[in-house]
Design a protein around this motif. Structure first.
Motif, PDB file in Angstrom:
ATOM      1  N   ALA A  91     -11.258  36.478  -2.298  1.00 17.99           N
ATOM      2  CA  ALA A  91     -10.193  35.974  -2.054  1.00 17.99           C
ATOM      3  C   ALA A  91     -10.878  35.142  -0.506  1.00 17.99           C
ATOM      4  O   ALA A  91     -11.566  35.379   0.090  1.00 17.99           O
ATOM      5  N   HIS A  92      -9.946  34.055  -0.281  1.00 22.14           N
ATOM      6  CA  HIS A  92     -10.002  33.273   0.826  1.00 22.14           C
ATOM      7  C   HIS A  92      -8.626  33.346   1.393  1.00 22.14           C
ATOM      8  O   HIS A  92      -7.427  33.179   0.750  1.00 22.14           O
ATOM      9  N   GLN A  93      -8.496  33.272   2.935  1.00 21.97           N
ATOM     10  CA  GLN A  93      -7.442  33.079   3.653  1.00 21.97           C
ATOM     11  C   GLN A  93      -7.631  32.148   4.894  1.00 21.97           C
ATOM     12  O   GLN A  93      -8.579  31.804   5.131  1.00 21.97           O
ATOM     13  N   THR A  94      -6.620  31.836   5.531  1.00 23.54           N
ATOM     14  CA  THR A  94      -6.581  31.146   6.735  1.00 23.54           C
ATOM     15  C   THR A  94      -5.537  31.446   7.631  1.00 23.54           C
ATOM     16  O   THR A  94      -4.630  32.322   7.193  1.00 23.54           O
ATOM     17  N   THR A  95      -6.006  31.635   9.240  1.00 22.04           N
ATOM     18  CA  THR A  95      -5.373  32.041  10.010  1.00 22.04           C
ATOM     19  C   THR A  95      -5.146  31.002  11.146  1.00 22.04           C
ATOM     20  O   THR A  95      -5.962  30.110  11.106  1.00 22.04           O
ATOM     21  N   HIS A  96      -4.398  31.071  12.385  1.00 18.61           N
ATOM     22  CA  HIS A  96      -4.298  30.658  13.401  1.00 18.61           C
ATOM     23  C   HIS A  96      -4.086  28.971  13.069  1.00 18.61           C
ATOM     24  O   HIS A  96      -4.941  28.053  13.594  1.00 18.61           O
ATOM     25  N   LYS A  97      -2.961  28.907  12.106  1.00 21.24           N
ATOM     26  CA  LYS A  97      -2.607  27.677  11.822  1.00 21.24           C
ATOM     27  C   LYS A  97      -3.725  26.915  11.032  1.00 21.24           C
ATOM     28  O   LYS A  97      -3.944  25.520  10.944  1.00 21.24           O
ATOM     29  N   GLY A  98      -4.356  27.534  10.129  1.00 22.79           N
ATOM     30  CA  GLY A  98      -5.256  27.013   9.400  1.00 22.79           C
ATOM     31  C   GLY A  98      -6.726  26.743   9.912  1.00 22.79           C
ATOM     32  O   GLY A  98      -7.769  26.141   9.372  1.00 22.79           O
ATOM     33  N   LYS A  99      -6.717  27.039  11.136  1.00 21.38           N
ATOM     34  CA  LYS A  99      -8.041  26.732  12.081  1.00 21.38           C
ATOM     35  C   LYS A  99      -8.978  27.680  11.710  1.00 21.38           C
ATOM     36  O   LYS A  99     -10.238  27.178  11.669  1.00 21.38           O
ATOM     37  N   VAL A 100      -8.865  28.992  11.150  1.00 19.15           N
ATOM     38  CA  VAL A 100      -9.804  29.884  10.955  1.00 19.15           C
ATOM     39  C   VAL A 100      -9.660  30.278   9.806  1.00 19.15           C
ATOM     40  O   VAL A 100      -8.672  30.771   9.112  1.00 19.15           O
ATOM     41  N   ARG A 101     -10.949  30.359   9.005  1.00 22.88           N
ATOM     42  CA  ARG A 101     -10.870  30.529   7.399  1.00 22.88           C
ATOM     43  C   ARG A 101     -11.606  31.906   7.387  1.00 22.88           C
ATOM     44  O   ARG A 101     -12.470  32.498   8.162  1.00 22.88           O
ATOM     45  N   LEU A 102     -11.046  32.535   6.231  1.00 19.50           N
ATOM     46  CA  LEU A 102     -11.651  34.016   5.996  1.00 19.50           C
ATOM     47  C   LEU A 102     -11.939  34.125   4.573  1.00 19.50           C
ATOM     48  O   LEU A 102     -11.321  33.777   3.482  1.00 19.50           O
ATOM     49  N   ALA A 103     -13.466  34.304   4.664  1.00 21.17           N
ATOM     50  CA  ALA A 103     -13.811  35.034   3.087  1.00 21.17           C
ATOM     51  C   ALA A 103     -13.987  36.356   2.977  1.00 21.17           C
ATOM     52  O   ALA A 103     -14.740  36.948   3.897  1.00 21.17           O
ATOM     53  N   ILE A 104     -13.185  36.799   2.072  1.00 19.44           N
ATOM     54  CA  ILE A 104     -13.041  38.184   1.870  1.00 19.44           C
ATOM     55  C   ILE A 104     -13.811  38.772   0.748  1.00 19.44           C
ATOM     56  O   ILE A 104     -13.791  38.289  -0.424  1.00 19.44           O
ATOM     57  N   PHE A 105     -14.666  39.848   0.983  1.00 19.32           N
ATOM     58  CA  PHE A 105     -15.435  40.409  -0.140  1.00 19.32           C
ATOM     59  C   PHE A 105     -14.969  41.872  -0.169  1.00 19.32           C
ATOM     60  O   PHE A 105     -14.367  42.605   0.732  1.00 19.32           O
ATOM     61  N   ALA A 106     -15.203  42.180  -1.357  1.00 21.06           N
ATOM     62  CA  ALA A 106     -14.891  43.712  -1.732  1.00 21.06           C
ATOM     63  C   ALA A 106     -15.819  44.832  -0.995  1.00 21.06           C
ATOM     64  O   ALA A 106     -17.097  44.534  -1.221  1.00 21.06           O
ATOM     65  N   ALA A 107     -15.458  45.717  -0.288  1.00 19.39           N
ATOM     66  CA  ALA A 107     -16.034  46.448   0.516  1.00 19.39           C
ATOM     67  C   ALA A 107     -16.993  47.388  -0.460  1.00 19.39           C
ATOM     68  O   ALA A 107     -18.309  47.561  -0.075  1.00 19.39           O
ATOM     69  N   GLU A 108     -16.854  47.572  -1.523  1.00 16.67           N
ATOM     70  CA  GLU A 108     -17.487  48.452  -2.535  1.00 16.67           C
ATOM     71  C   GLU A 108     -18.675  47.636  -2.971  1.00 16.67           C
ATOM     72  O   GLU A 108     -19.970  48.034  -3.326  1.00 16.67           O
ATOM     73  N   THR A 109     -18.419  46.146  -3.043  1.00 15.74           N
ATOM     74  CA  THR A 109     -19.504  45.360  -3.349  1.00 15.74           C
ATOM     75  C   THR A 109     -20.569  45.398  -2.306  1.00 15.74           C
ATOM     76  O   THR A 109     -21.832  45.228  -2.751  1.00 15.74           O
ATOM     77  N   CYS A 110     -20.264  45.438  -1.224  1.00 19.71           N
ATOM     78  CA  CYS A 110     -20.986  45.122  -0.042  1.00 19.71           C
ATOM     79  C   CYS A 110     -21.803  46.494   0.485  1.00 19.71           C
ATOM     80  O   CYS A 110     -22.714  46.667   1.127  1.00 19.71           O
ATOM     81  N   ALA A 111     -21.359  47.638  -0.213  1.00 20.82           N
ATOM     82  CA  ALA A 111     -21.599  48.874   0.225  1.00 20.82           C
ATOM     83  C   ALA A 111     -23.286  49.226   0.047  1.00 20.82           C
ATOM     84  O   ALA A 111     -23.905  49.882   0.889  1.00 20.82           O
ATOM     85  N   PRO A 120     -22.698  39.051   8.922  1.00 18.64           N
ATOM     86  CA  PRO A 120     -21.747  38.964  10.085  1.00 18.64           C
ATOM     87  C   PRO A 120     -20.181  39.258   9.475  1.00 18.64           C
ATOM     88  O   PRO A 120     -19.372  38.980  10.304  1.00 18.64           O
ATOM     89  N   ALA A 121     -20.225  39.444   8.278  1.00 21.22           N
ATOM     90  CA  ALA A 121     -18.794  40.036   7.628  1.00 21.22           C
ATOM     91  C   ALA A 121     -18.442  41.216   8.186  1.00 21.22           C
ATOM     92  O   ALA A 121     -19.406  42.160   8.280  1.00 21.22           O
ATOM     93  N   GLN A 122     -17.236  41.283   8.667  1.00 24.14           N
ATOM     94  CA  GLN A 122     -16.891  42.698   9.364  1.00 24.14           C
ATOM     95  C   GLN A 122     -16.305  43.622   8.409  1.00 24.14           C
ATOM     96  O   GLN A 122     -15.310  43.036   7.694  1.00 24.14           O
ATOM     97  N   LEU A 123     -16.341  44.678   8.422  1.00 24.12           N
ATOM     98  CA  LEU A 123     -15.660  45.772   7.566  1.00 24.12           C
ATOM     99  C   LEU A 123     -14.090  46.144   8.149  1.00 24.12           C
ATOM    100  O   LEU A 123     -14.133  46.386   9.282  1.00 24.12           O
ATOM    101  N   ARG A 124     -13.133  45.747   7.213  1.00 24.40           N
ATOM    102  CA  ARG A 124     -11.828  46.129   7.489  1.00 24.40           C
ATOM    103  C   ARG A 124     -11.250  46.639   6.298  1.00 24.40           C
ATOM    104  O   ARG A 124     -10.905  46.238   5.444  1.00 24.40           O
ATOM    105  N   GLY A 125     -11.521  48.323   6.714  1.00 25.28           N
ATOM    106  CA  GLY A 125     -10.730  49.128   5.456  1.00 25.28           C
ATOM    107  C   GLY A 125     -11.503  48.843   4.254  1.00 25.28           C
ATOM    108  O   GLY A 125     -12.668  49.143   4.089  1.00 25.28           O
ATOM    109  N   VAL A 129     -14.622  41.034   5.730  1.00 15.00           N
ATOM    110  CA  VAL A 129     -14.229  39.687   6.126  1.00 15.00           C
ATOM    111  C   VAL A 129     -15.028  38.705   6.747  1.00 15.00           C
ATOM    112  O   VAL A 129     -15.619  39.275   7.923  1.00 15.00           O
ATOM    113  N   LEU A 130     -15.423  37.680   6.345  1.00 18.16           N
ATOM    114  CA  LEU A 130     -16.174  36.785   7.051  1.00 18.16           C
ATOM    115  C   LEU A 130     -15.420  35.604   7.687  1.00 18.16           C
ATOM    116  O   LEU A 130     -14.535  34.917   6.865  1.00 18.16           O
ATOM    117  N   ARG A 131     -15.241  35.683   9.103  1.00 21.63           N
ATOM    118  CA  ARG A 131     -14.416  34.546   9.684  1.00 21.63           C
ATOM    119  C   ARG A 131     -15.451  33.561  10.155  1.00 21.63           C
ATOM    120  O   ARG A 131     -16.469  33.583  10.611  1.00 21.63           O
TER     121      ARG A 131
END
Length: 218
Positions: A91-111, A120-125, A129-131
């Protein structure tokens, strides 16, 4: 324009484009500059003017391991297509009024990823997430692009300005002015550049008059 030696070239790109728009009616399609003018912010700002800022990005010694440049981005630089090992985000998301983009990877895929300790993608649950921002994406893409033969060949034209700088110093004594103070220095520089332009224009007119007339088919 004349700027102090303590002033960064980073702040000159947008004013130069704005001045070109005022005097020429449009910004250039491409602007070649050295790495002193290259930054993600300037690449994005130039794009807003319709200009492709072709300036290399200097590498940072602090950047080690996997960086955003190792991720494959789409043509807009807004979405990650694949990570360095080929995994696609879920998935992809945006934050901070669209200024920051997030690329979301499945943790089990990255394990089981061999690069997870450097990624640089940080583990969140249950996800990683790559910001990144638009300027950061522009820098990442440029660092990849500037190593290609196509970019290097296209960017060769930038060295042509050095001949103009040399002519101003050798023939018009720009290298050692006889005035002091920024206003006087600025005026002196503008007059010397004006003289060079007039000289080149006269040379162009002489060459045009001396050129043979094209043959006419009757």
């Amino acid at each position: 324009s004349v700027n102090g030696a303590n002033e960064s070239d980073q702040h000159q790109v947008v004013p130069a484009l704005a001045q070109t728009e005022r005097t020429c009616g449009a910004a250039p399609e491409a602007l070649h500059a050295d790495c002193g003018y290259g930054s993600g912010e300037n690449i994005v700002a130039a794009k807003a003017h319709g200009t492709d800022l072709l300036a290399p990005i200097g590498a940072k010694a602090s950047e080690r391991g996997v960086t955003l440049a190792d991720f494959e981005l789409d043509a807009t630089g807004e979405h990650v297509l694949r990570c360095p090992v080929g995994a696609a985000p879920v998935a992809h998301q945006t934050t901070h009024k669209g200024k920051v983009r997030l690329a979301i990877f499945a943790a089990e895929t990255c394990a089981a990823c061999p690069l997870r300790g450097e990624c640089p993608a940080q583990l969140r649950g249950a996800k990683r997430v790559l910001r990144f921002t638009a300027p950061e994406a522009a820098v990442a893409r440029r660092r990849v692009e500037q190593e290609t033969p196509a970019f290097k060949e296209r960017h060769k034209i930038r060295s042509g300005i050095e001949a103009t700088n040399s002519e101003l110093k050798r023939c018009h004594r720009l290298g050692k002015l006889r005035v002091r103070g920024k206003p006087r220095v600025g005026l002196s520089v503008r007059l010397k550049v004006l003289a060079l332009n007039v000289k080149r224009y006269v040379k162009h007119l002489v060459a045009a008059v001396a050129a043979p007339a094209p043959a006419c088919a009757c």
